[in-house]
Enzyme design. Structure first.
Site, PDB file in Angstrom:
ATOM      1  CD  GLU A 200      -2.837  -1.382   2.277  1.00 13.92           C
ATOM      2  OE1 GLU A 200      -4.008  -1.701   2.125  1.00 13.92           O
ATOM      3  OE2 GLU A 200      -2.310  -1.262   3.402  1.00 13.92           O
ATOM      4  CD  GLU A 298      -4.686  -5.540   1.459  1.00 13.34           C
ATOM      5  OE1 GLU A 298      -5.542  -4.894   2.118  1.00 13.34           O
ATOM      6  OE2 GLU A 298      -3.472  -5.512   1.707  1.00 13.34           O
TER       7      GLU A 298
END
Length: 1006
Positions: A200, A298
């Protein structure tokens, strides 16, 4: 994938010029690496085009779920999760590695015992599950420090940046973990097919270079230098295009992003806010990474739950089976080719590994519960979608179109997104235009097919889309040579067997459906009632309509048998790959998928294999169950279920039937309140006789923490002294002037932390914690002090874990724990000389088996009393249900016999703490080494799992607890009990106890 020699020569020529290589095979554009060594390895194993991955030259959709080995550190139970994922029709699992657990001391990488990744990889191979490796070094994951070890607070550089000090700090960890991953990548026969560097990497502060290509390239090079040759994929926290292929230095091979569209408001589980359904992901993908398969690394599979939250049951309701039907099928409308659900199994935050904003449970409301049950309907719903994807290869080669409210459905209340194929079939994703609508909508379709444009239903009536539902209608669906011109009922699976083909369709309760088949054969109902079934023969096809029934009907059309099911009945069907060489199903390949059989068996079917003339099923049961097997090979004559030969019958349709009896075991659990509890004071530090001469002195004049400068004469930040986890204790010595009247202190422990202060043995007060407070400034009144007399202030701080480090440049992970300010503010007050402690040894932690995070600084922990068989013979008899009569901390221990039947039953036992008289407690079960925080004013979870694999499970169990009374009136537990859910007759097999050393007197413990 192997290339022709001419193609290889062309590739080498382009590579010499430093070009990115693109070529076309069978009409698809493939991208190869310019690095010849990397390309040579990848061309045979993992390649890709703009549609999907290829594994060993075969196109594949990656359907994956997230599962962290450190949240279930028992090998056999890891296999349990892998098999439950495989049973969904999935083919992959994504996993994080928590750096903080394997390098508790700088330069010392320890990945043995429960931290050894290799058994996890072996279990994945045994289950036939591919792996996506995500070792960080930063992982987030609601873990303490986001996976960063606490000693990074002392690194003189910005974390997650190209600062040399930070990069140097990561080298040892990444070189080791990436080398282990490289050993198990697919090129070496292992299960790992993708590697994610960083995590991320999406946001940065102003004044910090972001994204930093030098940094990202360094992280990628770390993996490559350790031998990782599989493709690199990233997970942008949002679809922002960071580090996508073609962006230059630091670009990954395959771009991916995350998405949590419903957010994390589990307190309102029925609310789907307007505008939260993604609609532009396909457009963004074509803008950001058009040459790679579309990947969401995700996608929301559940939610975290904070202190004071509604609990994970509410999260599982918010992200339930309806959410899956609407949102996951919406992802399919974008032609998603790599889809990973976070989480598929959450697990437990053992021994201080969680971050400050969460508690012991990491259930996440996921499809598989924390106790490994699969009773949530969302698990079964996932199975329908996972198996559909396995038998719909045309989906990956179709061309996605734009969503529309006109042209396909006859009402604007519905939105349809087409994925149009040429000869490989088309797919039409239908949902409510108001995606959150709970209304039922009647509709007709007009779809393009090989038989022309068709208005559906043809035989009369209408279709129905119920509230919060979505469907994937198929046209020209190839069932091993039989063309399904269209089906409004959804496809669960289909198979070709020696004696014919089987197609399984399902629909919702009360729905009407229709399908058309290219055939001149008639329709025959061979099982169930003909009522509600109609058909019509044309010159080249047959059309069948039916009303969904809870009773199975089977129709025969030529050599095709079609099972007509309602959705809830379809939940009971499984499609295990049939192994013929050994017992492992192997990885999902077109050949393996084609060899699968269809089993109706209730709770869970793990594996199926042939051995001689026997068909062997391994399955779990939670009730007496009728088992049916469809597609039994002609060589099989006998049925074995969980190793036992089972009598069976064969009906006229060739379906084998048997019954498995379930007899619930007689389980008698001991009463915890009636045990012979022993007690020891675990706050001896407030006694006048206590000697802290062995404690480290808090005498550093400067801190190495670059986030916050000192506001005390010496550093009182725990990480400056090597203490990063669990309870922190401080003792401040001073000689009174007699002028002191108050003591001011600012403590930092993270969200919902608590702290208490004593002067000598006198209790001054406590901060009992709030979710919104990670620090607290308090001033306590002092009694009259005697001039010239020495006093000791004792401070206990509950360190809830280190902050995550989401935004690059903020360095929030460096937020100190301990004391940020302290003083006796009166004019002539004396200076305070501080000592501190956390876990015994700090970074030279005592318990190498349970790891660097498991222990805090309480006296009982430093002594090792929380381990099995502490020296409690001479301790005082007292129960945590009696508790403490004044502020303090006690440690309680008791043993008992836990006599559970060893007949293959999985009991999913738990410890349940139902209420507290006073506001705060901590408890530890020594057999599971779990640390739980239960706070009355923001308590969420009061049940703790006791998974198999605990030592001495059937003999002496030991329960230990540290009730912390932050009130002058003391505190106690109102209730403490063992409980169990419905026992499951499992085929999992024996679960070996993990290594849990017993108590041994510790040298140097204070």
């Amino acid at each position: 994938m192997k290339l022709s020699s001419a193609c290889a020569i062309a590739l080498l020529a382009a590579q010499a010029a430093g070009a990115s290589i693109k070529h076309r095979i069978n009409g698809f554009t493939l991208t190869e690496h310019s690095d010849p060594a990397k390309r040579e390895l990848l061309q045979k194993y993992v390649t890709w085009d703009d549609k999907s991955l290829f594994i060993n030259g075969e196109r594949i959709m990656i359907f994956s779920g997230e599962f962290h080995p450190f949240r279930l550190p028992v090998k056999e139970l890891q296999l349990d999760i892998f098999q439950k994922v495989k049973a969904l029709g999935f083919n992959c699992v994504s996993f994080y590695v928590d750096w903080a657990l394997v390098e508790g001391k700088p330069g010392e990488y320890r990945a043995d015992g429960i931290f050894d990744l290799e058994p996890f990889f072996d279990a994945a191979s045994e289950a036939g599950i591919y792996l996506l490796a995500r070792p960080g070094p930063y992982i987030n994951a609601e873990s303490s420090g986001g996976g960063f070890p606490g000693w990074l607070q002392r690194v003189n550089g910005t974390l997650r940046s190209s600062d040399k000090a930070y990069l140097d700090a990561t080298d040892n960890y990444v070189s080791h973990v990436a080398a282990t991953i490289a050993k198990y990548q697919i090129t070496n026969g292992g299960p790992i097919i993708l590697y994610q560097p960083e995590n991320e990497y999406t946001s940065g502060c102003s004044g910090v270079e972001f994204p930093d290509p030098v940094y990202m390239q360094y992280v990628e090079d770390q993996a490559r230098n350790a031998g990782v040759v599989i493709p690199l994929i990233n997970n942008d926290a949002s679809a922002s295009g960071n580090n996508a292929p073609g962006t230059g230095k630091g670009a990954v091979d395959i771009y991916g992003h995350d998405s949590y569209p419903l957010g994390f408001d589990c307190a309102n589980p029925t609310v789907w806010p307007s505008g939260d359904l993604p609609t532009n992901f396909r457009t963004l993908h074509l803008e950001q990474s058009p040459t790679t398969p579309y990947a969401i690394v995700e996608f929301q599979g559940g939610s975290y739950d904070p202190w004071g939250g509604p609990g994970f049951a509410a999260c599982s309701e918010l992200l339930n089976n309806e959410f899956e039907r609407v949102f996951y099928k919406n992802d399919f409308s974008f032609q998603i080719a790599i889809m990973n659900l976070y989480m598929i199994f959450g697990g437990t935050n053992w021994g201080n590994l969680g971050y400050p904003n969460g508690y012991t449970s990491y259930d996440y409301g996921s499809a598989v519960t924390e106790s490994r049950n699969i009773t949530r309907e969302k698990y079964s719903e996932l199975k329908l979608l996972g198996n559909f994807a396995k038998v719909s290869p045309g989906y990956l080669t179709a061309s996605p179109g734009n969503l529309t409210t006109s042209g396909y459905a006859d009402t604007t209340d519905l939105t349809v997104t087409p994925l149009l194929g040429n000869s490989t079939g088309s797919f039409f994703v239908v949902r409510h235009s108001d995606y959150s609508s709970e209304e039922s909508t009647s509709y007709k379709l007009r779809l393009p097919t090989s038989a022309g444009s068709v208005t559906i239903p043809q035989l009369g009536g209408t279709l129905t889309l119920n509230g919060r539902d979505s469907k994937i209608h198929v046209t020209d669906h190839n069932v091993s040579g039989t063309n399904i011109i269209y089906s409004t009922a959804e496809v669960f699976t289909w198979k070709k067997f020696a004696d014919g083909k089987v197609l399984v369709l399902y629909g919702g309760a009360g729905e009407h459906h229709e399908l058309a088949i290219s055939t001149k054969s008639n329709v025959t109902v061979i099982e169930g009632s003909e009522s509600g079934i109609s058909s019509k023969q044309t010159s080249s096809s047959v059309v069948v309509g039916w009303d969904v029934s809870t009773t199975r009907r089977i129709i025969q059309v030529g050599d095709l048998k079609i099972l007509l099911l309602d959705r809830n009945s379809a939940y009971n069907y499984w499609v295990p790959q049939l192994a013929t060489d050994g017992t492992s199903p192997g990885f999902s390949t077109p050949e393996k998928v084609a060899s699968s059989i269809i089993v109706k068996a209730g709770y869970l079917v793990r594996t199926a294999y042939l051995k001689g003339s026997g068909l062997y099923l391994t399955a779990d049961f939670n009730a007496t169950t009728s088992v049916e097997v469809i597609g039994v090979p002609s060589t099989a004559k006998n049925l074995f279920i969980n190793g036992d030969k089972t009598s069976h019958t064969v009906d006229k349709n060739g379906i084998w039937s048997a019954t498995v009896d379930y007899n619930a075991p007689d389980i008698s659990l001991p009463s915890l309140k009636d045990l012979d509890w022993k007690y020891v004071d675990t706050l001896p530090e407030i006694q006048s006789s206590y000697d802290d001469s062995l404690w480290p002195a808090a005498d550093l004049k400067q801190t190495k923490n670059t986030l916050r400068s000192l506001t005390t004469p010496t550093s009182l930040y725990s990480s400056d002294y090597g203490f990063h986890t669990g309870y922190l204790l401080y003792r401040g010595h001073f000689t009174a002037t007699g002028n002191e009247s108050t003591f001011a202190i600012d403590t930092q422990g993270g969200s919902a932390f608590g702290s208490s202060v004593w002067l000598n043995g006198t209790y001054l007060g406590s901060w009992t914690g709030l979710y919104a407070n990670s620090d607290y400034n308090a001033t306590y009144n002092l009694p009259q002090l005697q001039a010239g007399k020495t006093y000791v202030i004792t401070v206990v701080i509950d360190n809830m874990g280190l902050e995550e480090n989401w935004t690059v440049g903020e360095d929030l992970m460096k937020s100190p724990r301990g004391i940020s300010t302290s003083c006796l503010p009166d004019g002539q007050a004396a200076p305070i000389s501080w000592k501190l402690t956390g876990n015994l040894g700090g970074e030279d932690y005592e318990d190498k088996v349970r790891g660097p995070l498991n222990e805090g600084g309480l006296y009982a922990e430093r002594q090792g009393f929380h381990q099995p068989e502490p020296p409690s013979q001479n301790w005082k008899s007292s129960s945590p249900l009696e508790g403490l009569s004044e502020a303090g901390i006690g440690f309680y221990s008791a043993s008992f016999d836990l006599d559970l039947p060893k007949d293959g039953m999985s009991h999913c036992s738990s410890t349940s703490v139902t209420a507290l008289r006073h506001p705060r407690t901590a408890c530890r079960s020594t057999s599971t080494d779990i640390v739980c925080e239960i706070h009355k004013q923001h308590r969420t979870s009061d049940q703790l799992p006791c998974p198999r694999g605990n030592p001495e499970l059937s003999r002496n169990e030991l329960v230990g607890g540290d009730p912390v009374a932050l009130d002058s009136a003391g505190g106690k537990l109102e209730s403490l009990e063992l409980s169990y859910t419905t026992p499951v007759l499992t085929a999992l097999g024996e679960v070996e106890s993990v290594d849990q050393p017993k108590y041994k007197k510790r040298k140097g413990a204070y």
